[in-house]
Write a protein that holds these residues in place. Structure first.
Motif, PDB file in Angstrom:
ATOM      1  N   LEU A 115      -4.457   0.274   8.447  1.00 38.05           N
ATOM      2  CA  LEU A 115      -4.093  -0.160   9.790  1.00 38.05           C
ATOM      3  C   LEU A 115      -2.985   0.749  10.296  1.00 38.05           C
ATOM      4  O   LEU A 115      -2.213   1.294   9.503  1.00 38.05           O
ATOM      5  N   ARG A 116      -2.892   0.882  11.603  1.00 40.03           N
ATOM      6  CA  ARG A 116      -1.773   1.605  12.206  1.00 40.03           C
ATOM      7  C   ARG A 116      -1.072   0.709  13.209  1.00 40.03           C
ATOM      8  O   ARG A 116      -1.682   0.229  14.172  1.00 40.03           O
ATOM      9  N   GLY A 131      -3.749  -6.812  12.277  1.00 39.27           N
ATOM     10  CA  GLY A 131      -5.074  -7.399  12.182  1.00 39.27           C
ATOM     11  C   GLY A 131      -5.381  -7.779  10.756  1.00 39.27           C
ATOM     12  O   GLY A 131      -4.487  -7.870   9.913  1.00 39.27           O
ATOM     13  N   VAL A 132      -6.670  -7.964  10.520  1.00 40.14           N
ATOM     14  CA  VAL A 132      -7.142  -8.327   9.185  1.00 40.14           C
ATOM     15  C   VAL A 132      -7.754  -7.089   8.546  1.00 40.14           C
ATOM     16  O   VAL A 132      -8.524  -6.361   9.182  1.00 40.14           O
ATOM     17  N   ALA A 133      -7.390  -6.851   7.307  1.00 40.43           N
ATOM     18  CA  ALA A 133      -7.932  -5.718   6.567  1.00 40.43           C
ATOM     19  C   ALA A 133      -8.285  -6.162   5.162  1.00 40.43           C
ATOM     20  O   ALA A 133      -7.694  -7.108   4.624  1.00 40.43           O
ATOM     21  N   HIS A 134      -9.243  -5.485   4.582  1.00 39.31           N
ATOM     22  CA  HIS A 134      -9.566  -5.718   3.177  1.00 39.31           C
ATOM     23  C   HIS A 134      -8.616  -4.921   2.302  1.00 39.31           C
ATOM     24  O   HIS A 134      -8.049  -3.917   2.746  1.00 39.31           O
ATOM     25  N   LEU A 151      -4.031  -0.776   1.673  1.00 45.45           N
ATOM     26  CA  LEU A 151      -3.350  -2.054   1.852  1.00 45.45           C
ATOM     27  C   LEU A 151      -3.620  -3.005   0.692  1.00 45.45           C
ATOM     28  O   LEU A 151      -4.723  -3.008   0.109  1.00 45.45           O
ATOM     29  N   LYS A 152      -2.613  -3.801   0.387  1.00 46.94           N
ATOM     30  CA  LYS A 152      -2.678  -4.771  -0.698  1.00 46.94           C
ATOM     31  C   LYS A 152      -2.400  -6.163  -0.144  1.00 46.94           C
ATOM     32  O   LYS A 152      -1.734  -6.286   0.898  1.00 46.94           O
ATOM     33  N   PRO A 153      -2.869  -7.197  -0.814  1.00 45.25           N
ATOM     34  CA  PRO A 153      -2.598  -8.555  -0.330  1.00 45.25           C
ATOM     35  C   PRO A 153      -1.108  -8.819  -0.127  1.00 45.25           C
ATOM     36  O   PRO A 153      -0.735  -9.546   0.799  1.00 45.25           O
ATOM     37  N   GLU A 154      -0.261  -8.219  -0.948  1.00 48.71           N
ATOM     38  CA  GLU A 154       1.179  -8.447  -0.814  1.00 48.71           C
ATOM     39  C   GLU A 154       1.782  -7.769   0.416  1.00 48.71           C
ATOM     40  O   GLU A 154       2.960  -7.958   0.719  1.00 48.71           O
ATOM     41  N   VAL A 169      -4.039  -9.080   4.750  1.00 48.55           N
ATOM     42  CA  VAL A 169      -4.876  -8.327   3.823  1.00 48.55           C
ATOM     43  C   VAL A 169      -5.543  -9.323   2.888  1.00 48.55           C
ATOM     44  O   VAL A 169      -4.877 -10.007   2.115  1.00 48.55           O
ATOM     45  N   SER A 170      -6.853  -9.379   3.000  1.00 42.72           N
ATOM     46  CA  SER A 170      -7.561 -10.413   2.266  1.00 42.72           C
ATOM     47  C   SER A 170      -8.979  -9.971   1.979  1.00 42.72           C
ATOM     48  O   SER A 170      -9.573  -9.200   2.728  1.00 42.72           O
ATOM     49  N   THR A 171      -9.508 -10.509   0.890  1.00 46.12           N
ATOM     50  CA  THR A 171     -10.912 -10.259   0.593  1.00 46.12           C
ATOM     51  C   THR A 171     -11.785 -11.198   1.420  1.00 46.12           C
ATOM     52  O   THR A 171     -12.978 -11.093   1.438  1.00 46.12           O
TER      53      THR A 171
END
Length: 116
Positions: A18-19, A10-13, A86-89, A114-116
């Protein structure tokens, strides 16, 4: 034929969690095998990020150590990847499969963004 179904992406900041889950099918036993989580970014090679042996030994690439945890539920024949901080990379499609050599048939993967 071995078949894996990944889910949980999914999408996370950044800093989120996430699992991911991977369900094995047929007669293939995840608990009796060394299994791994791989990820792929478009245009780049798929990379193995974590692996779990039948005896419970784990290995991680340096960039996810301390943030990702690979585990399994033997009764459910399911592999997990718990991801924290989580990191964007970390953005990629994540797949489960044997580390080396992987089965030819890959699942559809699960997208992690992973995005702001």
């Amino acid at each position: 034929q071995v078949h894996f179904v990944e889910s949980g992406g999914g999408v996370a900041h950044p800093g989120g969690s996430l699992r991911l889950s991977c369900q094995g099918s047929g007669e293939f036993s995840i608990p009796l095998s060394t299994m791994g989580w791989h990820r792929q970014v478009p245009g780049k090679r798929r990379e193995l990020v974590a692996q779990l042996s039948a005896s419970g030994e784990t290995r991680y690439i340096e960039s996810v150590k301390g943030r990702f945890t690979i585990s399994r539920d033997d009764a459910k024949n399911t592999l997990y990847l718990q991801m924290h901080d989580l990191k964007p990379e970390d953005t990629a499609v994540y797949y489960c499969n044997r580390p080396v050599p992987p089965f030819d048939a890959w699942g559809q993967g699960t997208q992690v963004a992973v995005s702001t």
